[in-house]
Design an enzyme around this catalytic site. Structure first.
Site, mmCIF file in Angstrom:
data_model
loop_
_atom_site.group_PDB
_atom_site.id
_atom_site.type_symbol
_atom_site.label_atom_id
_atom_site.label_comp_id
_atom_site.label_asym_id
_atom_site.label_seq_id
_atom_site.Cartn_x
_atom_site.Cartn_y
_atom_site.Cartn_z
ATOM 1 N N LYS A 93 0.853 -1.194 0.000
ATOM 2 C CA LYS A 93 0.000 0.000 0.000
ATOM 3 C C LYS A 93 0.883 1.236 0.000
ATOM 4 O O LYS A 93 1.820 1.336 0.795
ATOM 5 C CB LYS A 93 -0.875 0.009 1.262
ATOM 6 C CG LYS A 93 -1.809 1.196 1.352
ATOM 7 C CD LYS A 93 -3.082 0.978 0.560
ATOM 8 C CE LYS A 93 -3.875 2.231 0.325
ATOM 9 N NZ LYS A 93 -3.469 2.945 -0.925
ATOM 10 N N GLN A 114 7.100 3.928 4.178
ATOM 11 C CA GLN A 114 5.686 3.525 4.186
ATOM 12 C C GLN A 114 5.462 2.242 5.004
ATOM 13 O O GLN A 114 4.405 2.058 5.601
ATOM 14 C CB GLN A 114 5.226 3.322 2.734
ATOM 15 C CG GLN A 114 3.719 3.416 2.539
ATOM 16 C CD GLN A 114 3.206 4.852 2.431
ATOM 17 O OE1 GLN A 114 3.820 5.683 1.814
ATOM 18 N NE2 GLN A 114 2.075 5.126 3.057
ATOM 19 N N LYS A 117 5.102 3.470 8.614
ATOM 20 C CA LYS A 117 3.913 4.311 8.742
ATOM 21 C C LYS A 117 2.645 3.456 8.731
ATOM 22 O O LYS A 117 1.768 3.601 9.576
ATOM 23 C CB LYS A 117 3.886 5.299 7.565
ATOM 24 C CG LYS A 117 2.793 6.328 7.631
ATOM 25 C CD LYS A 117 2.555 7.043 6.308
ATOM 26 C CE LYS A 117 3.808 7.619 5.685
ATOM 27 N NZ LYS A 117 3.495 8.593 4.615
ATOM 28 N N LYS A 129 5.573 2.091 -2.867
ATOM 29 C CA LYS A 129 5.467 3.426 -3.457
ATOM 30 C C LYS A 129 5.726 3.280 -4.942
ATOM 31 O O LYS A 129 6.433 2.362 -5.368
ATOM 32 C CB LYS A 129 6.512 4.371 -2.857
ATOM 33 C CG LYS A 129 6.173 5.832 -3.038
ATOM 34 C CD LYS A 129 5.200 6.292 -1.963
ATOM 35 C CE LYS A 129 4.739 7.700 -2.153
ATOM 36 N NZ LYS A 129 3.965 8.147 -0.987
ATOM 37 N N GLY A 168 -2.686 8.383 -4.192
ATOM 38 C CA GLY A 168 -2.047 9.613 -4.665
ATOM 39 C C GLY A 168 -0.823 10.004 -3.857
ATOM 40 O O GLY A 168 -0.530 9.432 -2.809
ATOM 41 N N ASP A 169 -0.109 10.976 -4.370
ATOM 42 C CA ASP A 169 1.024 11.616 -3.695
ATOM 43 C C ASP A 169 1.287 12.892 -4.508
ATOM 44 O O ASP A 169 0.377 13.367 -5.210
ATOM 45 C CB ASP A 169 2.246 10.688 -3.662
ATOM 46 C CG ASP A 169 3.333 11.167 -2.698
ATOM 47 O OD1 ASP A 169 3.185 10.979 -1.486
ATOM 48 O OD2 ASP A 169 4.333 11.760 -3.157
ATOM 49 N N THR A 212 -4.783 13.496 5.346
ATOM 50 C CA THR A 212 -3.371 13.663 5.718
ATOM 51 C C THR A 212 -3.190 14.962 6.495
ATOM 52 O O THR A 212 -2.544 14.993 7.554
ATOM 53 C CB THR A 212 -2.463 13.646 4.477
ATOM 54 O OG1 THR A 212 -2.845 12.556 3.645
ATOM 55 C CG2 THR A 212 -1.010 13.510 4.870
ATOM 56 N N ASN A 243 -2.419 19.105 -1.524
ATOM 57 C CA ASN A 243 -3.421 18.366 -0.751
ATOM 58 C C ASN A 243 -3.137 18.392 0.749
ATOM 59 O O ASN A 243 -4.017 18.705 1.558
ATOM 60 C CB ASN A 243 -3.479 16.922 -1.270
ATOM 61 C CG ASN A 243 -4.402 16.062 -0.432
ATOM 62 O OD1 ASN A 243 -3.971 15.366 0.472
ATOM 63 N ND2 ASN A 243 -5.688 16.148 -0.706
ATOM 64 N N SER A 381 -7.063 5.789 3.644
ATOM 65 C CA SER A 381 -7.019 4.885 2.485
ATOM 66 C C SER A 381 -7.358 3.456 2.925
ATOM 67 O O SER A 381 -8.096 2.742 2.245
ATOM 68 C CB SER A 381 -5.625 4.884 1.856
ATOM 69 O OG SER A 381 -5.442 5.962 0.973
#
Ligand code: NDP
Ligand code: 2IT
Length: 450
Positions: A93, A114, A117, A129, A168-169, A212, A243, A381
């Site tokens: 993810k 990630q 996290k 990622k 997204g990022d 976020t 964002n 997410s």
């Protein structure tokens, strides 16, 4: 423990040799290893299983060419990657980043962080990622669509709701996720929750867009509450105007803080009166719809524009770096310290370089690391995946409530695993790294040698 630690240096020398030319990846691993090494050294099971060595090697990396046709009918070629880093505690993810600065090393740093996290959220998600060196800036909607569709022609083979779930990022927002999901659905001939950050009409979750930024401010509020303080009345400097930044500002204003800055890659706007909800609504329209530059803010509302500068020279109580990696360097940290900053809470991934992080913490600043502070996005997410699997949609209140509980639990985990004793400030960096590590490491040990 710092880099004087010989074990850390030895480990890093090996990692640099195996991964040449990837400075961001080296940096992300260095920060984790310098806090984890003492923990691992005391636990022979992790050492015997070579967990740190295995955890710093991605499960796999997919690299592929993306050809597309621009509006002038010219053939264009980009490179894309998906780094599937670790799926010990759940399907891979993590987001996709479209920016000209994207390299394999950048995506490896992001995929590595990630893992920790996602573990901290308490949800069953592994770390990944992806992205491309494609620059969406200045491209038409049709060009972005053709690029996304071409990218998905390859990516769809490697993802799935139980395999790998992108989101997204930087440079990948609602528009890009819609094009990516629309084409995935077509190629796979299945309507599943394989991407998150989707539109509300087709499986998206309420609060994902805000998650976020909101989560980062919730985390900051938890840090402050832990020392009997709150964000109310505090002045804040925020970088970025994407964002993460916009929704961090929204929640900070709601909780009574005064936000003084926003920025983009062109410079910083400073509004000493404070950015209020009305001005923020205008910035959202500017950035989310018109795709304009932040400098337009001063033409509309006055204030100062600091061209080519970051916000860190502006005196503030709280700094929220929400743009990109290494946007707080030593000179910036010194300015923040000189102006009496109390808290740095990371909305972006690795926005503070290692030297600056040490300087800020040595200067008594309460430091909220990205792995914990910006986990709200991937947490929602995860909740989007749950809703998709259940074929249900939860209310705004229900998702926001769950987000607040998750951020509170992450804070508690950081406190539990930090090195602090008595009245010392909580060491959130160690807390987040160890707190995220334990679950993944225990799963890896249980699986044996894989
Ligand atoms: P966006 O693309 O929405 O916004 C990025 C913002 O940062 C823009 O204002 C952009 O300015 C600025 N920026 C990007 N790169 C640079 C650069 N090299 N130098 C200066 N400014 C830059 O991205 P997000 O808000 O989604 O992401 C911001 C950060 O938060 C990233 O580090 C990301 O990894 C992290 N993050 C994002 C999550 C999410 O859910 N979206 C979740 C957790 C972390 P300009 O438009 O001029 O390029
Ligand atoms: O860095 C991040 O956590 C994100 N870009 C969000 C990832 C996700 O899967 O929602």
């Amino acid at each position: 423990m710092r880099s004087e630690n010989g074990d850390v240096e030895k480990f890093m020398a090996g990692l640099r040799k195996r991964n040449p030319g990837e400075p961001e990846f080296h940096q992300a691993v260095h920060e984790v290893v310098e806090t984890l090494m003492p923990y691992v050294r005391d636990r022979p099971a992790y050492q015997e299983a070579q967990i740190l060595e295995r955890l710093t090697e991605p499960d796999r990396v997919v690299i592929f060419r993306v050809c597309w046709e621009d509006d002038e009918h010219r053939v264009r070629t980009n490179r894309a990657w998906r780094v599937q880093f670790n799926n010990s505690i759940g399907p891979y993810k993590g987001g996709m980043r479209f920016h000209p600065s994207v390299t394999l090393g950048v995506l490896k740093f992001l995929g590595f962080e990630q893992i920790f996290k996602n573990s901290l959220t308490g949800l069953p998600m592994g770390g990944a990622k992806g992205g491309s060196n494609f620059n969406p800036k200045g491209k038409s909607d049709f060009e972005v669509m053709r690029f996304c569709q071409s990218l998905m022609v390859e990516l769809h083979r490697h993802i799935g709701e139980d395999t790998d779930v992108p989101a997204g990022d930087i440079g990948v927002g609602a528009r890009e996720i819609s094009y990516l999901f629309g084409h995935y659905k077509r190629l796979a001939n299945r309507f599943t929750g394989t991407l998150t950050g989707k539109g509300l009409a087709f499986g998206g979750s309420l609060v994902r867009m805000e998650a976020t930024g909101y989560g980062c401010v919730y985390f900051c509020e938890n840090m402050l509450n832990h020392r009997d303080d709150s964000i109310k009345g505090k002045t804040c400097a925020v970088s970025g105007s994407g964002n993460v930044a916009l929704y961090a500002v929204e929640k900070a204003i709601e909780l009574g803080a005064k936000v003084l800055t926003l920025s983009d890659s062109g410079g910083t706007i400073v509004d000493k009166e404070g950015i209020d909800t009305e001005k923020l609504a205008w910035v959202k329209d500017l950035k989310e719809k018109r795709r304009g530059r932040i400098s337009e803010y001063v033409e509309k509302f006055g204030g100062e524009y600091l061209e080519d500068q970051r916000p860190w020279s502006v005196p503030c109580d709280v700094a929220f770096p929400c743009a990109t990696q290494n946007e707080i360097e030593l000179e910036d940290a010194k300015k923040l310290l000189a102006n009496g900053v109390q808290i740095v809470c990371e909305g972006a991934n690795m926005p503070t370089d290692l030297e600056s992080m040490h300087a800020l913490r040595d200067g008594g600043v309460l430091f909220g690391p990205a792995k914990a502070a910006n986990a709200g996005g991937v947490a929602v997410s995860g909740l989007e995946q749950s809703q998709n699997a259940l074929r249900l949609s939860w209310s705004h209140q229900e998702v926001d409530q769950r987000l607040q509980v998750i951020m509170r639990d992450i804070h508690a985990k950081c406190v539990q695993y930090s090195n602090h004793g008595g009245d010392d400030p909580v060491d959130y960096v160690t807390g987040a790294n160890v707190g995220g590590f334990v679950k993944v490491a225990d799963a890896m040990v249980a699986y044996g040698i894989v």
